[in-house]
Design a protein around this motif. Structure first.
Motif, mmCIF file in Angstrom:
data_model
loop_
_atom_site.group_PDB
_atom_site.id
_atom_site.type_symbol
_atom_site.label_atom_id
_atom_site.label_comp_id
_atom_site.label_asym_id
_atom_site.label_seq_id
_atom_site.Cartn_x
_atom_site.Cartn_y
_atom_site.Cartn_z
ATOM 1 N N GLY A 71 60.388 36.892 -17.094
ATOM 2 C CA GLY A 71 61.292 37.108 -18.232
ATOM 3 C C GLY A 71 61.803 35.756 -18.694
ATOM 4 O O GLY A 71 62.230 34.947 -17.862
ATOM 5 N N CYS A 72 61.766 35.518 -19.991
ATOM 6 C CA CYS A 72 62.110 34.184 -20.504
ATOM 7 C C CYS A 72 63.629 33.994 -20.509
ATOM 8 O O CYS A 72 64.358 34.732 -21.169
ATOM 9 C CB CYS A 72 61.549 34.006 -21.909
ATOM 10 S SG CYS A 72 61.945 32.417 -22.618
ATOM 11 N N HIS A 73 64.082 32.979 -19.771
ATOM 12 C CA HIS A 73 65.518 32.718 -19.646
ATOM 13 C C HIS A 73 66.055 31.937 -20.839
ATOM 14 O O HIS A 73 67.191 31.493 -20.833
ATOM 15 C CB HIS A 73 65.776 31.966 -18.341
ATOM 16 C CG HIS A 73 64.855 30.795 -18.173
ATOM 17 N ND1 HIS A 73 63.603 30.922 -17.626
ATOM 18 C CD2 HIS A 73 64.977 29.517 -18.535
ATOM 19 C CE1 HIS A 73 62.998 29.755 -17.649
ATOM 20 N NE2 HIS A 73 63.811 28.887 -18.204
ATOM 21 N N ARG A 74 65.193 31.715 -21.856
ATOM 22 C CA ARG A 74 65.652 31.023 -23.064
ATOM 23 C C ARG A 74 65.515 31.907 -24.307
ATOM 24 O O ARG A 74 65.835 31.470 -25.413
ATOM 25 C CB ARG A 74 64.813 29.762 -23.297
ATOM 26 C CG ARG A 74 64.901 28.733 -22.183
ATOM 27 C CD ARG A 74 64.111 27.487 -22.541
ATOM 28 N NE ARG A 74 64.496 26.949 -23.840
ATOM 29 C CZ ARG A 74 65.624 26.287 -24.071
ATOM 30 N NH1 ARG A 74 66.446 26.058 -23.078
ATOM 31 N NH2 ARG A 74 65.912 25.855 -25.272
ATOM 32 N N GLU A 91 63.215 54.526 -22.622
ATOM 33 C CA GLU A 91 62.484 53.520 -21.836
ATOM 34 C C GLU A 91 62.778 53.748 -20.351
ATOM 35 O O GLU A 91 63.936 53.894 -19.951
ATOM 36 C CB GLU A 91 62.911 52.113 -22.284
ATOM 37 C CG GLU A 91 62.518 50.968 -21.366
ATOM 38 C CD GLU A 91 61.027 50.862 -21.071
ATOM 39 O OE1 GLU A 91 60.239 50.798 -22.025
ATOM 40 O OE2 GLU A 91 60.650 50.852 -19.872
ATOM 41 N N ALA A 92 61.688 53.761 -19.547
ATOM 42 C CA ALA A 92 61.845 54.004 -18.113
ATOM 43 C C ALA A 92 62.581 52.867 -17.407
ATOM 44 O O ALA A 92 63.255 53.077 -16.401
ATOM 45 C CB ALA A 92 60.466 54.191 -17.475
ATOM 46 N N GLY A 93 62.451 51.650 -17.948
ATOM 47 C CA GLY A 93 63.039 50.485 -17.283
ATOM 48 C C GLY A 93 64.454 50.190 -17.739
ATOM 49 O O GLY A 93 65.027 50.883 -18.576
ATOM 50 N N LYS A 94 64.986 49.115 -17.143
ATOM 51 C CA LYS A 94 66.360 48.697 -17.450
ATOM 52 C C LYS A 94 66.382 47.777 -18.661
ATOM 53 O O LYS A 94 65.366 47.160 -18.995
ATOM 54 C CB LYS A 94 66.910 47.894 -16.271
ATOM 55 C CG LYS A 94 67.239 48.724 -15.076
ATOM 56 C CD LYS A 94 68.012 47.885 -14.068
ATOM 57 C CE LYS A 94 68.534 48.811 -12.995
ATOM 58 N NZ LYS A 94 68.654 48.351 -11.700
ATOM 59 N N LEU A 95 67.566 47.634 -19.222
ATOM 60 C CA LEU A 95 67.779 46.615 -20.241
ATOM 61 C C LEU A 95 68.210 45.335 -19.531
ATOM 62 O O LEU A 95 69.234 45.317 -18.837
ATOM 63 C CB LEU A 95 68.863 47.071 -21.227
ATOM 64 C CG LEU A 95 69.256 46.059 -22.297
ATOM 65 C CD1 LEU A 95 68.083 45.710 -23.202
ATOM 66 C CD2 LEU A 95 70.409 46.600 -23.148
ATOM 67 N N MET A 96 67.409 44.296 -19.662
ATOM 68 C CA MET A 96 67.781 42.995 -19.079
ATOM 69 C C MET A 96 67.767 41.964 -20.191
ATOM 70 O O MET A 96 67.183 42.191 -21.251
ATOM 71 C CB MET A 96 66.783 42.591 -17.993
ATOM 72 C CG MET A 96 66.824 43.477 -16.782
ATOM 73 S SD MET A 96 65.833 42.737 -15.480
ATOM 74 C CE MET A 96 65.889 44.023 -14.268
ATOM 75 N N ASN A 97 68.364 40.820 -19.933
ATOM 76 C CA ASN A 97 68.343 39.758 -20.939
ATOM 77 C C ASN A 97 68.172 38.410 -20.261
ATOM 78 O O ASN A 97 68.012 38.336 -19.039
ATOM 79 C CB ASN A 97 69.611 39.806 -21.795
ATOM 80 C CG ASN A 97 70.854 39.597 -20.947
ATOM 81 O OD1 ASN A 97 70.868 38.778 -20.029
ATOM 82 N ND2 ASN A 97 71.905 40.352 -21.228
ATOM 83 N N LYS A 98 68.216 37.347 -21.053
ATOM 84 C CA LYS A 98 67.893 36.019 -20.504
ATOM 85 C C LYS A 98 68.806 35.621 -19.360
ATOM 86 O O LYS A 98 68.446 34.795 -18.537
ATOM 87 C CB LYS A 98 67.901 34.964 -21.610
ATOM 88 C CG LYS A 98 69.229 34.748 -22.293
ATOM 89 C CD LYS A 98 69.101 33.653 -23.341
ATOM 90 C CE LYS A 98 70.452 33.375 -23.973
ATOM 91 N NZ LYS A 98 70.398 32.266 -24.914
#
Ligand SMILES: Cc1cc2nc3c(=O)[nH]c(=O)nc-3n(C[C@H](O)[C@H](O)[C@H](O)COP(=O)(O)OP(=O)(O)OC[C@H]3O[C@@H](n4cnc5c(N)ncnc54)[C@H](O)[C@@H]3O)c2cc1C
Lengths: 463, 133
Positions: free
Chosen positions: A173-176, A31-38
């Motif tokens: 990006g959903c923070h929940r 994947e070209a993008g980063k791994l992010m999370n809530k």
């Protein structure tokens, strides 16, 4: 040597990676993008554009009249989308069949794949008490004028509306982890369980060696190569088509890059005396569901935009701009989404940059103008004192460029999801859409990805 | 105010253009008064180095333009959606690029503590609630 490398993690790549991982296949996800999370998704509108979107926010057609939105992050564009999930109707599938010659493009043939996807995700259909003021005014006015409307269905598990959560925040990006992006819906748990994924890795070239495929990539600027027996391209309409174009496949595949469509959207705002606060709560719960408009080739969506985006929709600055922004909370908004002709073409220039030709045809213009006129009528009937129609159009549904079809002169991918002439290169993302369905594309992208997953797992006897 | 990516002339150009696009008017402070440009690196740092180079060059050229030329240019940009001809796409691109920078630094939660007036997001009444568990 991997059995499968999956490139991209949007609704297509996320679904396929999940299915192959669960089946125990030897896979790698790039994947070209980063791994992010809530916890790490951006918290401001400006940071969202800069960090998540390709092109720092927006990419343009060569005429700079239309902007396109897509993201670069684990979860792909489903991280920022509204996750409205609709099945196609017979009109959409019949037009696909006619254009592509693929006879399994029917609701009956895809029903079990739709079912599987819908079963895996949390879905919610909105109800009357979840409408905000923007939606109430829209539906009341539609009723008066005789435009049919309906409640939308969204992939979401728990948006905490009763505690005052505003879903506009999840456009970054959903923070929940409520929104059923391909990250929350598929990949989050797989990554925790050991899914083999390399992020910030952009595939730049594909070399097909017959029985194997070599991928050249840049990982944070560092060149790397990967080998697999099979690859699945899931970079989306721009990403997949670009990878194939810059790898030289255009020579064998003359249709590569062609048949691009995008459901261009044009927003109009209505100014009211009362406070509307259209950005509050669930900000998108209803849309037109009118067979008449469906036949005419457009639909109306009851939406709103966060401040920077709203400001960007109007070129004029100074006092005019300030007048609009001063009235931000007293505005309602409706957009017309045009079912456009697939006359666009995705190209790559000699510096490796994407260039997009997207002529807005006479039919597209007619549909836009009719839609805008109807919107002005609805807004005025709602009681709007003034209507502001934005001249800008935005394409959120990027489709085509590597379309599916039976004829290799007119298409890129065969009815078994293989790039024509290559037994080990598969595509099942938005790039294979033969033409614009006029319906939200994500659910069908996932249903097609599910069909390909079943095919791959079946071919390998459960892997 | 300094940036790791944009030159001082480039920053000056952004403030000048910002004040033309968003002058002080009624309850709205001018662009430069708010000072959101202090956080411009948060936005620019994600752009590819070649794009940052082009942006620096463009803004440096704009920084040296007299006010009346800059105003003429902004006017061309504002009307570019309706215009045709070979330069129209360039004006449209400039329009979106510059407005994007200016609005991103103005309608923002990130404003330096030295600014004590009402924030533009508060003036327009934007108050997003995030319920996080
Ligand atoms: C604001 C917004 C709202 C939307 N709302 C809806 C909605 O409500 N309902 C709906 O159905 N659709 C919606 N859409 C559209 C929908 O999100 C897309 O159609 C869908 O995500 C496309 O899926 P995909 O898997 O084909 O591509 P994408 O989701 O774009 O995923 C492609 C992924 O591949 C990666 N990639 C690309 N090239 C490479 C490469 N060379 N190397 C490595 N990785 C690469 C990208 O970084 C990206 O993560 C919306 C879109 C936007 C922008």
């Amino acid at each position: 040597m991997y059995d499968y490398i999956i490139i991209g993690t949007g609704p297509s790549g996320g679904n396929i990676a999940h299915n192959l991982f669960k089946a125990g296949a030897n896979i790698l996800v790039l994947e070209a993008g980063k791994l992010m999370n809530k916890k790490t998704f951006p918290r401001t509108e400006a940071d969202t554009s800069a960090r998540l979107y390709w092109g720092g926010g927006i990419e343009f057609d060569t005429d700079a009249k239309m902007g396109f939105l897509r993201t670069r992050v684990v979860g792909g564009t489903s991280i920022v989308n509204q996750c409205l999930l609709d099945r196609f109707d017979d009109i959409a599938f019949n037009d696909w069949k006619a254009e592509s010659g693929v006879n399994w493009f029917t609701n009956e043939q895809l029903a079990k794949h739709y079912d599987t996807v819908e079963h895996a995700l949390a879905l919610h259909t909105f109800t009357a008490n979840e409408m905000n003021r923007n939606a109430q005014l829209f539906t009341q006015s539609c009723d008066k004028i005789g435009v049919k409307w309906g409640y939308l269905r969204k992939g979401q598990s728990d948006c905490a509306q009763e505690r005052g959560n505003d879903c506009m925040a999840c456009l970054g990006g959903c923070h929940r982890d409520s929104k059923q992006s391909s990250y929350a819906g598929y990949l989050r748990d797989d990554i925790a369980a050991g899914l083999n994924i390399q992020t910030e890795t952009e595939v730049t070239q594909i070399v097909n060696n017959g029985n194997t495929v070599t991928l050249h990539a840049l990982q944070q600027g560092k060149p790397l190569t990967f080998q697999a027996k099979n690859i699945v391209l899931a970079g989306g309409a721009f990403g997949t088509t670009k990878m194939l174009l810059q790898s030289g496949f255009k020579k064998q595949l003359p249709a590569l890059g062609k048949n691009f469509s995008t459901h261009p959207q044009f927003m109009s705002f209505g100014l009211f005396n009362e406070e509307i606060h259209a950005y509050k709560g669930y900000f998108q719960t209803v849309a037109s569901k009118d067979p008449n408009l469906r036949q005419k080739g457009y639909k109306l969506e009851n939406v709103f935009a966060p401040p920077i985006s709203a400001a960007m929709l109007f070129s004029r600055t100074g006092a005019y701009h300030q007048e609009i922004m001063r009235n931000y909370t007293r505005m309602t908004c409706i957009e017309v989404a045009v079912r456009d002709e697939n006359a666009g073409e995705i190209k790559v220039d000699n510096k490796g940059k994407l260039t997009i030709d997207k002529p807005f045809t006479a039919q597209d213009r007619r549909r836009r103008d009719e839609g805008r006129e109807l919107i002005a009528n609805i807004l005025t009937n709602e009681g709007a004192k003034k209507v502001y129609a934005s001249p800008f159009s935005v394409g959120l549904h990027l489709m085509g460029g590597s379309v599916m079809g039976t004829d290799s002169a007119k298409s890129v991918v065969d009815p078994e999801f293989r790039v024509h002439g290559y037994k080990n290169m598969f595509v099942a993302d938005s790039s294979i859409y033969p033409n614009a369905p006029g319906i939200n594309p994500s659910l069908t992208i996932m249903a097609l990805a599910q069909k390909l997953s079943d095919q791959l797992i079946g071919a390998n006897h459960g892997i | 105010m300094a940036s790791n990516y944009l030159s001082n002339s480039a920053l000056k150009a952004i403030n000048r253009i910002g004040d033309m696009m968003i002058p002080r008017n009624g309850e709205f402070p001018s662009f430069s008064e708010v000072g959101g440009i202090a956080y411009i690196d948060d936005l620019v740092s994600y752009a590819p180095p070649a794009d940052i180079k082009d942006l620096n060059l463009l803004l440096t050229i704009l920084a040296f333009m007299p006010n009346f030329v800059l105003r003429w240019l902004l006017n061309r940009m504002e009307n570019s959606m309706e215009s045709s001809g070979p330069l129209a796409p360039i004006f449209r691109m400039l329009d979106v690029g510059l407005r994007g920078l200016i609005f991103s630094c103005y309608y923002t939660e990130k404003i330096p503590a030295s600014y004590t007036g009402k924030k533009p997001l508060d003036i327009i009444g934007f108050d997003l609630t995030r319920v996080e568990d």
